[in-house]
Design a protein around this motif. Structure first.
Motif, mmCIF file in Angstrom:
data_model
loop_
_atom_site.group_PDB
_atom_site.id
_atom_site.type_symbol
_atom_site.label_atom_id
_atom_site.label_comp_id
_atom_site.label_asym_id
_atom_site.label_seq_id
_atom_site.Cartn_x
_atom_site.Cartn_y
_atom_site.Cartn_z
ATOM 1 N N LEU A 139 1.136 -1.205 0.063
ATOM 2 C CA LEU A 139 -0.026 0.050 -0.101
ATOM 3 C C LEU A 139 1.049 0.973 0.045
ATOM 4 C CD1 LEU A 139 -2.905 -0.818 2.401
ATOM 5 C CD2 LEU A 139 -3.084 -0.403 0.060
ATOM 6 N N ALA A 140 1.967 1.358 0.767
ATOM 7 C CA ALA A 140 2.665 2.155 0.738
ATOM 8 C C ALA A 140 3.547 2.599 -0.450
ATOM 9 C CB ALA A 140 3.978 2.081 1.852
ATOM 10 N N ALA A 141 3.798 1.494 -1.311
ATOM 11 C CA ALA A 141 4.530 1.712 -2.606
ATOM 12 C C ALA A 141 3.222 2.325 -3.842
ATOM 13 C CB ALA A 141 4.935 0.322 -3.215
ATOM 14 N N LEU A 142 1.954 1.759 -3.384
ATOM 15 C CA LEU A 142 1.047 2.126 -4.373
ATOM 16 C C LEU A 142 0.742 3.747 -3.965
ATOM 17 C CD1 LEU A 142 -0.865 0.978 -6.615
ATOM 18 C CD2 LEU A 142 -2.446 0.224 -4.772
ATOM 19 N N PHE A 143 0.645 4.288 -2.664
ATOM 20 C CA PHE A 143 0.230 5.387 -2.166
ATOM 21 C C PHE A 143 1.384 6.212 -1.393
ATOM 22 C CE2 PHE A 143 -3.545 2.829 -2.228
ATOM 23 C CZ PHE A 143 -4.345 3.173 -3.587
ATOM 24 N N PRO A 144 2.261 6.583 -2.277
ATOM 25 C CA PRO A 144 3.476 7.021 -1.508
ATOM 26 C C PRO A 144 3.189 8.458 -0.890
ATOM 27 C CG PRO A 144 3.606 7.268 -3.708
ATOM 28 C CD PRO A 144 2.617 6.407 -3.782
ATOM 29 N N GLN A 145 1.966 9.146 -1.399
ATOM 30 C CA GLN A 145 1.590 10.430 -0.641
ATOM 31 C C GLN A 145 0.927 10.450 0.703
ATOM 32 O OE1 GLN A 145 0.028 8.928 -3.052
ATOM 33 N NE2 GLN A 145 -2.080 8.972 -2.598
ATOM 34 N N ARG A 146 0.594 9.144 0.938
ATOM 35 C CA ARG A 146 -0.275 8.958 2.088
ATOM 36 C C ARG A 146 0.698 9.107 3.300
ATOM 37 N NH1 ARG A 146 -5.978 5.682 1.653
ATOM 38 N NH2 ARG A 146 -6.581 6.432 -0.344
ATOM 39 N N SER A 147 0.030 9.492 4.379
ATOM 40 C CA SER A 147 0.562 9.444 5.686
ATOM 41 C C SER A 147 0.769 8.125 6.343
ATOM 42 C CB SER A 147 0.087 10.327 6.766
ATOM 43 O OG SER A 147 -1.256 9.903 7.173
ATOM 44 N N VAL A 148 1.682 7.933 7.447
ATOM 45 C CA VAL A 148 1.453 6.495 7.838
ATOM 46 C C VAL A 148 0.181 6.089 8.394
ATOM 47 C CG1 VAL A 148 2.782 5.192 9.957
ATOM 48 C CG2 VAL A 148 4.125 6.566 8.484
ATOM 49 N N VAL A 198 -7.078 4.179 -6.381
ATOM 50 C CA VAL A 198 -6.106 4.855 -7.152
ATOM 51 C C VAL A 198 -6.856 5.651 -7.975
ATOM 52 C CG1 VAL A 198 -4.667 4.478 -9.393
ATOM 53 C CG2 VAL A 198 -4.541 2.838 -7.575
ATOM 54 N N ALA A 199 -8.143 5.468 -8.475
ATOM 55 C CA ALA A 199 -8.909 6.407 -9.462
ATOM 56 C C ALA A 199 -9.287 7.615 -8.572
ATOM 57 C CB ALA A 199 -10.104 5.899 -9.555
ATOM 58 N N GLY A 200 -9.201 7.505 -7.119
ATOM 59 C CA GLY A 200 -9.691 8.648 -6.450
ATOM 60 C C GLY A 200 -8.601 9.482 -6.292
ATOM 61 N N ILE A 201 -7.272 9.235 -6.475
ATOM 62 C CA ILE A 201 -6.399 10.343 -6.397
ATOM 63 C C ILE A 201 -5.856 10.993 -7.512
ATOM 64 C CG2 ILE A 201 -5.339 9.115 -4.411
ATOM 65 C CD1 ILE A 201 -3.147 7.824 -6.063
ATOM 66 N N ARG A 202 -6.442 10.664 -8.695
ATOM 67 C CA ARG A 202 -6.197 11.065 -9.854
ATOM 68 C C ARG A 202 -6.841 12.249 -10.172
ATOM 69 N NH1 ARG A 202 -6.955 5.546 -13.437
ATOM 70 N NH2 ARG A 202 -5.079 4.546 -12.743
#
Length: 202
Positions: A139-148, A198-202
């Motif tokens: 998940l961290a690799a997929l969403f690097p912009q997200r906080s811990v 993923v679609a939600g962050i585009r």
């Protein structure tokens, strides 16, 4: 280590292994200390010289179950396609397969409740939480912009969705789902969830 301590430690290991076999065969409700004492060759009261109480015994069995689950999830990660989406799908399916192959021991992880007024010890909580790394890392690799914190919540949410499908799908009642179909449905759920995130962050 003295001979007496060696004997005690061996008996303690024997007790945990016997409890594991008993839960696997009978379920958590079928765990009886009198039967365990008879199997390992000690007095019923001597069981509590080896573990503090039944709660600790169940947690020790659970620790072994979690270790084997950890190995299964690690093996699922180490497959050709390293993409985060594919990894998370494999992990979810591996979780389903492990639960199906170790049904009563897996159920015991979630059915066990500590005696009133007692808390789960830190070592047991740590072992449980450590397994979330299998979900957290992709998940961290997929969403690097997200906080811990955000990743932690997403990891728990994804686990809850998969666990719910597995728990209901493996119920030996009218709602049971054949395992091949359950594996396909879990794969589809994880894929759709990730596509939506993923679609939600585009």
């Amino acid at each position: 280590m003295s001979k007496a301590l060696e004997r005690r430690e061996k008996l303690r290991v024997d007790l945990i292994l016997a409890a594991e076999r008993m839960i696997a065969e009978r379920g958590l409700a079928g765990l009886k200390t009198r039967d365990l004492a008879r199997e390992i060759g000690c007095a019923n009261g001597a069981v509590y010289n080896l573990v503090a109480d039944v709660d600790e015994l169940i947690l020790r069995v659970g620790s072994r179950t979690l270790s084997r689950l950890d190995q299964a999830l690690t093996a699922a990660e180490a497959v050709d396609d390293p993409s985060p989406q594919a990894t998370l799908i494999r992990i979810a399916v591996a979780y389903c397969d492990f639960a199906a192959s170790n049904l009563e021991l897996w159920r015991a992880l979630f059915e066990h409740r500590m005696e009133r007024g007692k808390e789960v010890p830190d070592w047991a909580i740590s072992e449980q939480m450590e397994l979330f790394r299998h979900i957290y890392r992709p998940l961290a690799a997929l969403f690097p912009q997200r906080s811990v914190e955000e990743l932690s919540i997403t990891a728990r949410s994804l686990f809850s969705a998969v666990h719910g499908m597995v728990a209901l799908g493996l119920e030996q009642k009218l709602i049971a789902v054949p395992q091949p179909a359950l594996r396909r449905e879990i794969s589809a759920l994880v894929r759709a969830t990730l596509d939506g995130l993923v679609a939600g962050i585009r």
